[in-house]
Design an enzyme around this catalytic site. Structure first.
Site, PDB file in Angstrom:
ATOM      1  CG  HIS A  30      -0.086  -0.251   2.509  1.00 47.48           C
ATOM      2  ND1 HIS A  30       0.420   0.750   3.285  1.00 47.48           N
ATOM      3  CD2 HIS A  30       0.366  -1.413   3.083  1.00 47.48           C
ATOM      4  CE1 HIS A  30       1.116   0.224   4.286  1.00 47.48           C
ATOM      5  NE2 HIS A  30       1.110  -1.096   4.192  1.00 47.48           N
ATOM      6  CD  GLU A  76       2.138  -5.076   4.102  1.00 49.91           C
ATOM      7  OE1 GLU A  76       2.274  -5.807   5.098  1.00 49.91           O
ATOM      8  OE2 GLU A  76       1.517  -3.999   4.140  1.00 49.91           O
TER       9      GLU A  76
HETATM   10 MN    MN Z   1       3.458  -3.492   8.103  1.00 52.71          MN
HETATM   11 MN    MN Z   2       2.095  -2.454   5.531  1.00 52.67          MN
END
Ligand code: MN
Ligand code: MN
Length: 301
Positions: A159, A192
């Protein structure tokens, strides 16, 4: 979200440096049998000592729990033997958020799972650049994970980060997907990958327990202690996630439970449910925050 000035970028860099130093110290601190609350408090203390503030509570997510567990007050849970432990931490400096995570592995069976997450993150960092479609990056992450014999968790994403925002703007799925979003120069992203076993469902679902909350909106509240507690939350954390551990002393102890309950039931606050892998298979994660530059990216964490 785009085009931060030099002053803002400097705060992101400071935030990232604090986070990097904290992560490296914590990596060697986590042990089997250790109380989880000790890890949370140690990490959050280190961040404050170094001049930052936690951007969210230290997440310690174990085995099939993929994300969003932090110790509630008086938590007595401990790091189980042979577990894999995701420690996910965030810092803000004047609101500018960076986000990083590592997986500490106490089970030799899952070392290659952790390495797959780290390798997918490295591949993404080496390839991300301005003008890249998020779909291309997602496909690349997925391919890297599958080439090692594992599966990406398809409904957890990277994000953009922003000021007082952990999840801002564009998401970065860890799988091939249909999207025309492009990564732009000057944007800041947390990348991630989450990785699980090949025979897992490869998705997370919400668990019942909630240990992380954030301010949502003002509400007219009957209970004066609820009012006082909400004011404390807004002043201290704004729109950033917090843990109940951080509310100690905000209202008299005997009124806390009722006040907090009213904030939740009136929807002045929202909770982040714990994410658990749908087939209860172990999950590994690796995460860095990066600044998109002409040549590719600079890792801030
Ligand atoms: Mn994180
Ligand atoms: Mn994150």
């Amino acid at each position: 979200m785009n085009g931060y000035d030099e002053e803002a970028l400097e705060k992101f860099r400071r935030s990232g440096k604090i986070l990097r130093e904290t992560r490296e110290e914590i990596k060697h601190f986590v042990r089997e049998g250790m109380p989880i609350i000790k890890i949370c408090e140690k990490t959050e203390g280190l961040i404050r000592e170094k001049g930052g503030k936690p951007a969210f509570p230290c997440n310690v997510s174990i085995n099939e729990i993929a994300a969003h567990y932090t110790s509630p007050p008086n938590d007595d849970r401990k790091i189980p033997e042979k577990s894999i432990v995701k420690v996910d931490i965030g810092v803000h400096v004047d609101g500018y958020v960076t986000d990083t995570a590592i997986t500490v592995c106490f089970n030799p069976e899952y070392v290659s799972l952790v390495e797959a997450a780290e390798h997918a993150l490295k591949t993404a960092i080496n390839n991300i650049h301005p003008g890249m479609h998020t779909s291309k990056l997602g496909a690349m992450i997925e391919k890297t994970i599958k080439s090692r014999g594992f599966k990406p968790v398809s409904n957890l994403t990277g994000h953009q980060v922003g000021r007082y925002l952990v999840h801002a703007g564009t998401s970065l799925p860890n799988v091939s997907h249909l999207s025309f979003s492009k990564i732009k120069l000057g944007e800041i992203y947390a990348i991630e990958p989450f990785v699980t076993l090949p025979n897992a469902v490869g998705k997370v679902e919400n668990d019942k327990e909630v240990t992380i909350f954030r301010f949502l909106k003002h509400k007219s509240l009957k209970n004066p202690y609820a009012k006082q507690l909400l004011k404390h939350i807004e002043e201290n954390f704004r729109t950033l996630p917090f843990a109940e551990r951080w509310l100690r002393g905000a209202v008299p102890k005997e009124h806390y439970r009722e006040a907090f309950r009213e904030l939740l039931s009136s929807k002045a606050l929202m909770g982040y449910p714990i994410f658990i892998e749908a087939s209860r298979k172990p999950v590994a994660q690796a995460e860095h925050t990066v600044l998109i530059v002409k040549e590719g990216c600079v890792v801030l964490t």
